[in-house]
Design a protein around this motif. Structure first.
Motif, mmCIF file in Angstrom:
data_model
loop_
_atom_site.group_PDB
_atom_site.id
_atom_site.type_symbol
_atom_site.label_atom_id
_atom_site.label_comp_id
_atom_site.label_asym_id
_atom_site.label_seq_id
_atom_site.Cartn_x
_atom_site.Cartn_y
_atom_site.Cartn_z
ATOM 1 N N SER A 118 0.825 -1.204 0.000
ATOM 2 C CA SER A 118 0.000 0.000 0.000
ATOM 3 C C SER A 118 0.861 1.257 0.000
ATOM 4 O O SER A 118 0.572 2.231 -0.716
ATOM 5 C CB SER A 118 -0.929 -0.009 1.220
ATOM 6 O OG SER A 118 -1.772 1.116 1.229
ATOM 7 N N ASN A 119 1.938 1.239 0.776
ATOM 8 C CA ASN A 119 2.844 2.393 0.809
ATOM 9 C C ASN A 119 3.494 2.629 -0.545
ATOM 10 O O ASN A 119 3.676 3.778 -0.973
ATOM 11 C CB ASN A 119 3.913 2.194 1.880
ATOM 12 C CG ASN A 119 3.358 2.298 3.287
ATOM 13 O OD1 ASN A 119 2.313 2.907 3.508
ATOM 14 N ND2 ASN A 119 4.048 1.695 4.251
ATOM 15 N N ARG A 140 0.996 4.205 -2.870
ATOM 16 C CA ARG A 140 0.874 5.629 -2.570
ATOM 17 C C ARG A 140 2.074 6.401 -3.122
ATOM 18 O O ARG A 140 1.927 7.504 -3.672
ATOM 19 C CB ARG A 140 0.754 5.817 -1.055
ATOM 20 C CG ARG A 140 0.643 7.275 -0.616
ATOM 21 C CD ARG A 140 -0.619 7.939 -1.150
ATOM 22 N NE ARG A 140 -1.806 7.493 -0.444
ATOM 23 C CZ ARG A 140 -3.038 7.765 -0.837
ATOM 24 N NH1 ARG A 140 -3.227 8.457 -1.954
ATOM 25 N NH2 ARG A 140 -4.080 7.333 -0.151
ATOM 26 N N ASP A 195 -8.792 -5.042 -1.661
ATOM 27 C CA ASP A 195 -9.238 -4.678 -0.312
ATOM 28 C C ASP A 195 -8.070 -4.586 0.664
ATOM 29 O O ASP A 195 -8.079 -3.749 1.578
ATOM 30 C CB ASP A 195 -10.245 -5.710 0.210
ATOM 31 C CG ASP A 195 -11.596 -5.606 -0.483
ATOM 32 O OD1 ASP A 195 -11.853 -4.565 -1.123
ATOM 33 O OD2 ASP A 195 -12.371 -6.573 -0.403
ATOM 34 N N LYS A 202 -5.272 -1.327 -0.953
ATOM 35 C CA LYS A 202 -5.633 -0.016 -1.497
ATOM 36 C C LYS A 202 -5.422 1.072 -0.442
ATOM 37 O O LYS A 202 -5.849 0.960 0.702
ATOM 38 C CB LYS A 202 -7.084 -0.014 -1.969
ATOM 39 C CG LYS A 202 -8.109 -0.230 -0.864
ATOM 40 C CD LYS A 202 -9.530 -0.218 -1.411
ATOM 41 C CE LYS A 202 -10.543 -0.463 -0.293
ATOM 42 N NZ LYS A 202 -11.925 -0.499 -0.804
ATOM 43 N N PRO A 203 -4.738 2.153 -0.813
ATOM 44 C CA PRO A 203 -4.614 3.282 0.104
ATOM 45 C C PRO A 203 -5.973 3.951 0.307
ATOM 46 O O PRO A 203 -6.824 3.947 -0.588
ATOM 47 C CB PRO A 203 -3.645 4.221 -0.626
ATOM 48 C CG PRO A 203 -2.932 3.352 -1.616
ATOM 49 C CD PRO A 203 -3.933 2.329 -2.030
ATOM 50 N N VAL A 204 -6.170 4.512 1.451
ATOM 51 C CA VAL A 204 -7.442 5.159 1.771
ATOM 52 C C VAL A 204 -7.723 6.284 0.782
ATOM 53 O O VAL A 204 -6.856 7.128 0.501
ATOM 54 C CB VAL A 204 -7.418 5.710 3.213
ATOM 55 C CG1 VAL A 204 -8.699 6.487 3.512
ATOM 56 C CG2 VAL A 204 -7.231 4.582 4.206
ATOM 57 N N GLY A 205 -8.920 6.262 0.223
ATOM 58 C CA GLY A 205 -9.346 7.334 -0.667
ATOM 59 C C GLY A 205 -8.938 7.183 -2.112
ATOM 60 O O GLY A 205 -9.354 7.983 -2.960
ATOM 61 N N GLU A 221 -8.981 5.820 -5.885
ATOM 62 C CA GLU A 221 -10.026 5.284 -6.754
ATOM 63 C C GLU A 221 -9.590 3.949 -7.362
ATOM 64 O O GLU A 221 -8.407 3.742 -7.652
ATOM 65 C CB GLU A 221 -10.355 6.282 -7.866
ATOM 66 C CG GLU A 221 -11.628 5.945 -8.617
ATOM 67 C CD GLU A 221 -12.089 7.077 -9.516
ATOM 68 O OE1 GLU A 221 -13.110 6.879 -10.211
ATOM 69 O OE2 GLU A 221 -11.434 8.140 -9.523
#
Length: 757
Positions: free
Chosen positions: A236-237, A240, A260, A263-266, A268
C-alpha cells in the motif's frame, strides 16, 4: 476494417467485403472460435498466440458452477457411474476438496448418454446456463471424448486439446500465421491450437538481447523484517508512493481480496476481467488502482500511465484443467512455459518502449518459488532473467534498504543507473537454455493431437495407437514421467472403451498393462489412487452397477462393530454421560472432553490427552481416510470477532496430529472452529489457506443426537452379536439415523472461513 464486437453490430457492407475476399479485417479470437462464426477467412494472422489457449478451448468447454442447479445433478450421475470415488464426491459436496480431481475417463464415457439427457432436459426447460449452452452445442454427441475436471466450485467438461480439426472456419484457412514474442519450445503452441505441427521462423540475430524498457522486481517474501501480515501495508505504501498501480491476479476473487488488502485510503479503483480492456479513465488520471483478473496480456500502459505492477499468485490455474495438470498431476514441465509467458507478459504491461520503466512487486511464496530455480531462470528471455536475478538479490535485504532502492528506481537517479548497467551486463553473460524435457514434449505433441482427434471421432483403436506413440516419445525422465502417467492412463481408458465397442478380449490385457504403468509413473501423487484401474471391472457392465464401498464408511462401520462400548453398558454409559453434559456447557474442559467422546462414538480415533501449548482441542482420525481437527472456543463471547491468531493456530492442528502420530494428513481433511462467535477478523480470512469452518455448539449437538440415536439402536439390536455378524446391522442403522460421515458432514460445513486454497 474493424470486425470486433458482436457480429450483429458489424456494418453489413464490411462483413460482405471481407467474406468476398475484398478486404482485411481485425477481429477477436471469439469471433472465430464460437458455435456459429460469421467469418470464413482465407488467411489468419493470430496475434498474441501464446495466450490463446483459453479462448480457443472455451469453444469446446462446459463450465458448470456450483451456483448452477446442474452441479449436484451432474456430480451424482458421475458418482453413479463410479467416475468419482465416494471419498471424492464427499469432498466435493462438502467443499473440502483441497485440489482438482479428474473423473475416470472410461466411466465418464459410459455416463455420457445420461449426462446428455440431463443437458437436453435442462435446455428444453430453458434453464441451461448460457455459458454451458454454447459449449454443449459443440460437445453434444462427443462427451465420451471429453475429460471431466472437478473442484468444490466447478465441473469442467472439455477435450484435453481443442479439436480444431472439426472447426472449418479455422481448419479451412489456407494459411495460419502465429505471432508472439514467446511462442514456447515444448509443443505449447500446438496444444493450444490443436495442431500437429507448427513451423517456427527463426528470430533475428541478437533478438534475445533486446528488451522493452526496464523492470525492477521486488519479492516481499524475501525482505528481511517484513512479515506476512506486514506485506499489505508495504505494498500500500508503494502504491501511494508511485501514485498509480496495476494489481494482477489469476482470478476475480483473489483480485478483489488483494484490492481490499492494499488499497490506500481514498484512492479510486478500476477493475477489468479476462476480456476487458483497460478503462480509458484510468489512463487519464494522476493516481488510482487498476485491478486485473487473469489479464496478463493485451493491456498497454506506457510511460507515465503506470509505473508499478503488483503481481499476486502464480498464474498456473486459469481453468480447472491447468490446475489439475499442475497441482494434482504434478506435470509442471508441461505448464512451465505457459506460466513463464504469463509472468513475462504481466510484468511488461507498463513497459511498452525502450525508454519505459516500472517496478514489479511479486507477492506470494508461489511466485517466489517459481522464479528461484536455476533451470527456470535459464529458460527465460535473457533480459527478464537478469532483471529477476537482480530482484532476488536486492529483495534479500532489510526493509529500509529495499524501500530506499525502490525510491532510487522511482527517481531514476545515478544510483539506479549504476544498477541498470549491472543488469545489462548480466543479460549478456548467459544464453537462454530450454527446460529439461522440452525436446521430448515437442516430439510427442503431434501424436497427442492425433490421439485426441481420433478420440473425438470415437475411433478408440486409433486413439490407442497414437497414445502409444506419445508414450514412446516421453521417456520416463523425472521431469516428464508424471505427464507420461496421464497418457498411460488415457491409453488404458481408451482401450477399455474400444473393448466395450467390439468385445475383443485382448483390450483387457492391454488396458491393465498401461494402468499398471500409469501407477508406476504417477508414484508420489494421489490423483490416480482414487480412480478405477481394473480393466476387467470396467469392461463388465454389471460390475459398474455395484458401487465401490466407501473406504471411510467401511472404517466407521468396522470401528463401531468392534467397539467395546457396543456390548458393554458400562462403557457406553461413560461416553454418553460425557457427551450429553459436555456439549451443553461453555467451560472448556467438559466441552473438549465431549468432542473427544463424540469423535469416538462416530468411529474415529482421537489424540491422547496432553498439556502442550497449541495442542488441538480434539482431532477425529478416521484411519488414513479422513481427519477433522477442532479448535474449541466454547468460552468466547459471541459478539466478538475470531482473531487471525486463532485461525492460524487452528490451521496448524492437522500438522500437529500428523507429527504426534507419524502419519500423513489424509487428502480432504479439514479443521473446525467450534464457537458461538459468528464473525472473523478480516486478517483471519486472509490467512485461511486450507479448509476451515465455523461450527456452533447447536450444530454439534444436532450431530451428537444423530450419533447417540444410532448407538441406542445399535446396542439394542446387536449387543449380543459378534463383530462380523453385527457389521451389516451397524451399517444399516447408521445410515437410517443419518449418522455416517457423508450424512452429518453437511451440518458441520455450512460456514467456510476464507477461500485461499
Amino acid at each position: 476494417m474493424d470486425l470486433t464486437g458482436r457480429h450483429t453490430e458489424w456494418p453489413p457492407s464490411d462483413a460482405l467485403a471481407f467474406n468476398q475476399a475484398n478486404a482485411v479485417a481485425f477481429a477477436t479470437y471469439s469471433a472465430l472460435f464460437n458455435t456459429n462464426p460469421h467469418l470464413r477467412p482465407q488467411a489468419l494472422i493470430l496475434d498474441d498466440a501464446h495466450a490463446a489457449e483459453g479462448a480457443v478451448a472455451s469453444t469446446w468447454s462446459m463450465s458448470i458452477r456450483r451456483s448452477d442447479g446442474l452441479y449436484d445433478e451432474v456430480l451424482q450421475i458421475l458418482a453413479d457411474h463410479d467416475a468419482f470415488s465416494a471419498a471424492v464426491v464427499r469432498r466435493l459436496r462438502g467443499r473440502t476438496a483441497g485440489r482438482t480431481y479428474i473423473a475416470g475417463v472410461a466411466e465418464a464415457g459410459a455416463a455420457a448418454p445420461d449426462l446428455e439427457s440431463v443437458f437436453d432436459a435442462a435446455q428444453s426447460r430453458g434453464v441451461l446456463p448460457r455459458r454451458v449452452r454454447f459449449g454443449y452445442r459443440m460437445l453434444a454427441d462427443r462427451l465420451a471424448a471429453c475429460m471431466v475436471f472437478a473442484s468444490s466450485d466447478e465441473l469442467l467438461i472439455r477435450p484435453l486439446v481443442a479439436p480444431t480439426l472439426s472447426h472449418p472456419e479455422f481448419e479451412d484457412a489456407r494459411q495460419r500465421v502465429y505471432l508472439s514474442a514467446t511462442l514456447g519450445e515444448g509443443g505449447e503452441l500446438e496444444r493450444g491450437f490443436g495442431r500437429k505441427k507448427i513451423a517456427r521462423i527463426k528470430a533475428p540475430a541478437n533478438w534475445e538481447n533486446q528488451g522493452t524498457g526496464r523492470r525492477f522486481f521486488c519479492f516481499p517474501s524475501l525482505v528481511k523484517g517484513l512479515g506476512e501480515s506486514d506485506t499489505p501495508a508495504f505494498v500500500s505504501n508503494q502504491i501511494r508512493a508511485f501514485r498509480k498501480a496495476v494489481l494482477l491476479t489469476p482470478d476475480k476473487g483473489s483480485r478483489n481480496r488483494l484490492v481490499d488488502a492494499v488499497k490506500p485510503v481514498g484512492m479510486e479503483i478500476w477493475n477489468a476481467d479476462e476480456a476487458d480492456d483497460a478503462p480509458q479513465s484510468f489512463a487519464a488520471v494522476p493516481e488510482g488502482i487498476l485491478g486485473l483478473a487473469n489479464r496478463y496480456d493485451g493491456i498497454d500502459l506506457p510511460d507515465n500511465t503506470c509505473r508499478l505492477i503488483v503481481i499476486s499468485g502464480s498464474p498456473k490455474g486459469a481453468h480447472l484443467q491447468e490446475r489439475f495438470l499442475y497441482e494434482s498431476l504434478g506435470a509442471h514441465v508441461v505448464l512451465n512455459e505457459r506460466i513463464r509467458t504469463r509472468i513475462t507478459q504481466g510484468a511488461g504491461r507498463a513497459t511498452r518502449n525502450s525508454a519505459d520503466y516500472a517496478a514489479v512487486l511479486m507477492m506470494g511464496r508461489d511466485l517466489l518459488n517459481f522464479c528461484m530455480p536455476r533451470e527456470h531462470l535459464a529458460a527465460m528471455h535473457p533480459e527478464l532473467r537478469a532483471e529477476i536475478e537482480f530482484g532476488l538479490e536486492y529483495s534479500d535485504l532489510p526493509l529500509g534498504e529495499v524501500t530506499e532502492n525502490l525510491e532510487h528506481f522511482r527517481a531514476q537517479d545515478e544510483d539506479w543507473r549504476e544498477a541498470n548497467q549491472a543488469i545489462r551486463t548480466a543479460r549478456d553473460e548467459a544464453p537462454r537454455a530450454a527446460l529439461p524435457g522440452t525436446e521430448h514434449l515437442q516430439a510427442a505433441v503431434q501424436y497427442e493431437v492425433a490421439a485426441l482427434d481420433a478420440a473425438w471421432q470415437g475411433e478408440w483403436d486409433r486413439a490407442v495407437e497414437q497414445a502409444k506413440k506419445v508414450i514412446d516419445n516421453l521417456p520416463g525422465s523425472v521431469e516428464i514421467r508424471r505427464y507420461q502417467a496421464l497418457w498411460h492412463y488415457l491409453l488404458a481408458s481408451w482401450a477399455v472403451m474400444a473393448g466395450r465397442r467390439d468385445g475383443q478380449s485382448h483390450w483387457e490385457a492391454l488396458a491393465n498393462r498401461h494402468y499398471s504403468d500409469a501407477r508406476a509413473a504417477a508414484r508420489g501423487t494421489q490423483w490416480l489412487s482414487e480412480l478405477t484401474t481394473d480393466a476387467g471391472r470396467l469392461l463388465a457392465p454389471s460390475a459398474l452397477d455395484v458401487p465401490r464401498e466407501d473406504p471411510l464408511h467401511a472404517w466407521v462401520i468396522d470401528a463401531i462393530a468392534n467397539s467395546p462400548a457396543r456390548t458393554s453398558a458400562k462403557k457406553y454409559a461413560a461416553f454418553e454421560s460425557v457427551l450429553s453434559e459436555g456439549l451443553a456447557q461453555t467451560a472448556h474442559k467438559p466441552f473438549e472432553a465431549a468432542l473427544n467422546a463424540l469423535g469416538q462414538l462416530m468411529g474415529a480415533e482421537t489424540l491422547p490427552p496432553a498439556r502442550e501449548q497449541g495442542r488441538p482441542d480434539s482431532v477425529w482420525m478416521f484411519g488414513d481416510h479422513w481427519w477433522i481437527a477442532i479448535e474449541a472456543k466454547s468460552e468466547a463471547e459471541p459478539g466478538k470477532e475470531i482473531p487471525a491468531d486463532d485461525v492460524r493456530q487452528a490451521l496448524g492442528h492437522l500438522a500437529y496430529a500428523a507429527a504426534q502420530t507419524t502419519r500423513a494428513v489424509p487428502d480432504g481433511s479439514l479443521t473446525l472452529v467450534a464457537t458461538s462467535q459468528t464473525a472473523v477478523a478480516r486478517a483471519g480470512t486472509w490467512v485461511a489457506d486450507k479448509p476451515l469452518y465455523l461450527v456452533s455448539p447447536q450444530q454439534l449437538q444436532e450431530v451428537a443426537k444423530r450419533v447417540s440415536d444410532a448407538w441406542d439402536a445399535i446396542r439394542a439390536q446387536t449387543a449380543q452379536l459378534a463383530p462380523d455378524a453385527a457389521r451389516p446391522l451397524v451399517a444399516k442403522l447408521l445410515a437410517d439415523h443419518q449418522a455416517l460421515p457423508d450424512q452429518w458432514l453437511p451440518i458441520l460445513s455450512t460456514r467456510m472461513i476464507g477461500v485461499h486454497f
